[in-house]
Design a protein around this motif. Structure first.
Motif, PDB file in Angstrom:
ATOM      1  N   VAL A   8       0.755  -1.650   0.285  1.00  0.00           N
ATOM      2  CA  VAL A   8       0.092   0.428  -0.102  1.00  0.00           C
ATOM      3  C   VAL A   8       0.995   1.105   0.187  1.00  0.00           C
ATOM      4  O   VAL A   8       0.638   2.457  -0.566  1.00  0.00           O
ATOM      5  CB  VAL A   8      -1.048   0.147   1.257  1.00  0.00           C
ATOM      6  N   PHE A   9       1.993   1.486   0.360  1.00  0.00           N
ATOM      7  CA  PHE A   9       2.739   2.876   1.406  1.00  0.00           C
ATOM      8  C   PHE A   9       3.754   2.698  -0.002  1.00  0.00           C
ATOM      9  O   PHE A   9       4.384   3.587  -0.119  1.00  0.00           O
ATOM     10  CB  PHE A   9       2.947   2.441   1.846  1.00  0.00           C
ATOM     11  N   ARG A  10       3.885   1.362  -0.976  1.00  0.00           N
ATOM     12  CA  ARG A  10       4.920   1.933  -2.050  1.00  0.00           C
ATOM     13  C   ARG A  10       4.965   3.019  -3.189  1.00  0.00           C
ATOM     14  O   ARG A  10       6.106   3.621  -3.415  1.00  0.00           O
ATOM     15  CB  ARG A  10       5.543   0.351  -2.568  1.00  0.00           C
ATOM     16  N   PRO A  11       4.122   2.930  -3.209  1.00  0.00           N
ATOM     17  CA  PRO A  11       3.587   4.364  -4.322  1.00  0.00           C
ATOM     18  C   PRO A  11       3.743   5.602  -3.550  1.00  0.00           C
ATOM     19  O   PRO A  11       5.207   7.077  -4.962  1.00  0.00           O
ATOM     20  CB  PRO A  11       2.476   4.811  -4.580  1.00  0.00           C
ATOM     21  N   TYR A  12       4.368   5.694  -2.402  1.00  0.00           N
ATOM     22  CA  TYR A  12       4.465   6.911  -1.515  1.00  0.00           C
ATOM     23  C   TYR A  12       5.859   6.720  -0.888  1.00  0.00           C
ATOM     24  O   TYR A  12       6.309   7.355  -0.033  1.00  0.00           O
ATOM     25  CB  TYR A  12       3.122   6.814  -0.383  1.00  0.00           C
ATOM     26  N   ARG A  13       6.348   5.631  -1.364  1.00  0.00           N
ATOM     27  CA  ARG A  13       7.752   5.736  -0.467  1.00  0.00           C
ATOM     28  C   ARG A  13       8.523   6.724  -0.683  1.00  0.00           C
ATOM     29  O   ARG A  13       9.302   7.311   0.109  1.00  0.00           O
ATOM     30  CB  ARG A  13       8.389   4.469  -1.322  1.00  0.00           C
ATOM     31  N   ARG A  14       8.865   7.463  -1.953  1.00  0.00           N
ATOM     32  CA  ARG A  14      10.003   7.980  -2.289  1.00  0.00           C
ATOM     33  C   ARG A  14       9.867   9.572  -1.196  1.00  0.00           C
ATOM     34  O   ARG A  14      10.679  10.539  -0.621  1.00  0.00           O
ATOM     35  CB  ARG A  14       9.833   9.369  -3.469  1.00  0.00           C
ATOM     36  N   ARG A  15       7.693  10.221  -0.978  1.00  0.00           N
ATOM     37  CA  ARG A  15       8.026  11.325  -0.465  1.00  0.00           C
ATOM     38  C   ARG A  15       7.779  10.675   1.601  1.00  0.00           C
ATOM     39  O   ARG A  15       8.453  11.711   1.664  1.00  0.00           O
ATOM     40  CB  ARG A  15       6.105  11.550  -0.795  1.00  0.00           C
ATOM     41  N   LEU A  16       7.972   9.644   1.084  1.00  0.00           N
ATOM     42  CA  LEU A  16       7.616   9.198   2.957  1.00  0.00           C
ATOM     43  C   LEU A  16       9.401   9.685   3.471  1.00  0.00           C
ATOM     44  O   LEU A  16       9.396  10.057   4.136  1.00  0.00           O
ATOM     45  CB  LEU A  16       7.427   7.840   3.007  1.00  0.00           C
ATOM     46  N   VAL A  17      10.274   8.738   2.707  1.00  0.00           N
ATOM     47  CA  VAL A  17      11.733   9.113   3.157  1.00  0.00           C
ATOM     48  C   VAL A  17      11.764  10.763   3.172  1.00  0.00           C
ATOM     49  O   VAL A  17      12.558  10.689   4.164  1.00  0.00           O
ATOM     50  CB  VAL A  17      12.436   8.084   1.786  1.00  0.00           C
ATOM     51  N   PHE A  18      11.152  11.556   2.050  1.00  0.00           N
ATOM     52  CA  PHE A  18      11.501  13.229   2.070  1.00  0.00           C
ATOM     53  C   PHE A  18      11.258  13.301   3.484  1.00  0.00           C
ATOM     54  O   PHE A  18      12.169  14.243   3.779  1.00  0.00           O
ATOM     55  CB  PHE A  18      11.549  13.308   0.976  1.00  0.00           C
ATOM     56  N   THR A  19      10.031  13.325   3.897  1.00  0.00           N
ATOM     57  CA  THR A  19       9.197  14.193   5.137  1.00  0.00           C
ATOM     58  C   THR A  19       9.712  13.522   5.886  1.00  0.00           C
ATOM     59  O   THR A  19       9.815  14.577   6.627  1.00  0.00           O
ATOM     60  CB  THR A  19       7.635  13.397   4.835  1.00  0.00           C
ATOM     61  N   TYR A  20      10.432  12.735   5.998  1.00  0.00           N
ATOM     62  CA  TYR A  20      10.656  11.874   7.570  1.00  0.00           C
ATOM     63  C   TYR A  20      12.513  12.556   7.777  1.00  0.00           C
ATOM     64  O   TYR A  20      12.971  12.268   8.420  1.00  0.00           O
ATOM     65  CB  TYR A  20      10.473  10.415   7.953  1.00  0.00           C
TER      66      TYR A  20
END
Lengths: 284, 284
Positions: A8-20
């Protein structure tokens, strides 16, 4: 993270990494406050004037800016994830003719995931950065103070481990009892209801007593660590006012963060649970 | 507190007063940490040995003991209130033939009151003690530092007031939109669902942006207050290392507590709401 949640979260991986990464940067900058305040104190005492506050001001403004970017970025990331997943759930469920109230409940569940991603994850990052970072900073100032900090972390982790084993056992008893709640209430036999409520509250009081005992013990170890650090920094006149401030502030931050560690563990477990359930709904 | 809630909580009045006096005492003792740590620093620097740590140790152990009594006392008080009110709800509702699930839901609601009484109220007490107490301690150390602290409290209260007016407006729009959620989901028209989710998340992102703007401004004022206090305590060599530690720790505690003030306001409003609803159920 369970496999379904990964999907589920794979498509948002880059955004998640950037945000965190922003969130991590924010907490590392915050970790620099006691150190740069110490520099400001020493600078003012030495009569160096405004140059004394340059490091603190730089770190503080950078922290504010990164923090603001994190808040705005996280809000947009959560909005995106919420819109995507809720949309998929709402559209899919019509096909399978689920009850409307269930669909609405699931959309609310996705909101909880949003809260967890925007608020719980940075709380976990902040807790870890403060515990590890304060210990490292104490090591950099004074080897002996670092060893004291590390010993405190180990002792409190041990106490917490022992408590969590007891807590699982007591929580199981509470949950087992609670399963009978509806049938007891329905029976409407006053003696049964009274017995049920008494048994439940007795278990909860016992839980609180064990928890209080563990935290009172942890508090005594924290005091011991603070007293040793105070002696190390002020006892032999080796440090100036700025360094004294920094080191004492680091050991105080460490004891505060260790006190909040159980909340972090709880919230982390809750995050895992919510993410798994949403993933199971989206990718059945 | 609404009239109905007063009636419900009147039988527990003495216990409530006693329990929250313990909580208040705990936070006042905690307020003494920076001061007694300052005394310990000065004592060690002056070579006074173990006598330096007597005030800190006394305050710390008293705080741990009072805190433990509070935890155990509050757990028992909440257990008593929970048993009484849940029992009354469960027994009364049988007579009026309410649905079982509703009764079970109300028993859970009483548990929320228990949480609020045991955890939210002391959080409010702690926040107020830290904000008022840190300001008072700064006044006692240095009149100018006290004035800076008071100015910071006033400025942040003003910013927060302005934000809360905007927040009420945005929250109303969000709630109005949310009321249509179920009907939009039921419609199952992809375009309507997408529009709804976009509108909702746009409002939420806007809310977060306003909030972030306010807190970034507050952060700059907090930095200014800290810099002025640092100059006052270290700039003219008037204070020793212990006093410098204490005053800087008080101003840092103050800025931390002010940052958490909005959470306190939220939780306070939630407490009022939950207490009113339980009272309405018990004394219809």
């Amino acid at each position: 993270m369970p496999a379904a949640a990964k999907t589920v979260f794979r498509p948002y991986r880059r955004r998640l990494v950037f945000t965190y990464t922003l969130s991590l940067t924010e907490f590392i900058l915050e970790l620099m406050y006691p150190f740069t305040i110490g520099l400001a104190i020493n600078g003012f005492i030495a009569g160096e004037g405004l140059v004394s506050i340059v490091p603190l001001t730089a770190v503080w403004i950078a922290q504010s800016a990164v923090g603001a970017f994190y808040q705005m970025g996280a809000a947009r990331m959560v909005a995106r994830i919420y819109t995507d997943i809720s949309g998929r759930l709402a559209l899919r469920d019509r096909v399978s003719q689920d009850a409307t109230s269930e669909v609405a409940a699931r959309v609310t569940m996705v909101e909880n995931v949003g809260y967890a991603l925007a608020d719980v994850v940075p709380m976990l990052i902040g807790g870890i950065v403060t515990i590890v970072g304060s210990t490292v900073m104490l090591f950099l100032f004074d080897l002996r103070a670092g060893i004291v900090a590390l010993a405190l972390v180990a002792i409190i982790a041990g106490l917490q481990w022992w408590f969590s084993v007891r807590a699982v056992d007591l929580n199981q008893k509470i949950n087992t009892l609670r399963e009978s709640q509806v049938s007891v209430v329905v029976s409407a036999i006053p003696a049964r209801i009274t017995d049920y409520l008494r048994a439940l509250t007795r278990l909860k009081v016992k839980f609180k007593d064990v928890e209080t005992g563990v935290w009172t013990m942890a508090d005594v170890f924290a005091l011991a660590a603070i007293l040793v650090v105070l002696y190390l920094v002020a006892g032999d006149g080796a440090y100036n006012a700025g360094a004294i401030y920094s080191m004492v502030a680091y050991v105080m931050n460490l004891t505060d963060s260790l006190e909040n560690a159980p909340i972090l563990v709880d919230e982390g477990a809750h995050l895992y649970d919510v993410a798994s359930r949403v993933a199971a709904e989206v990718e059945p």
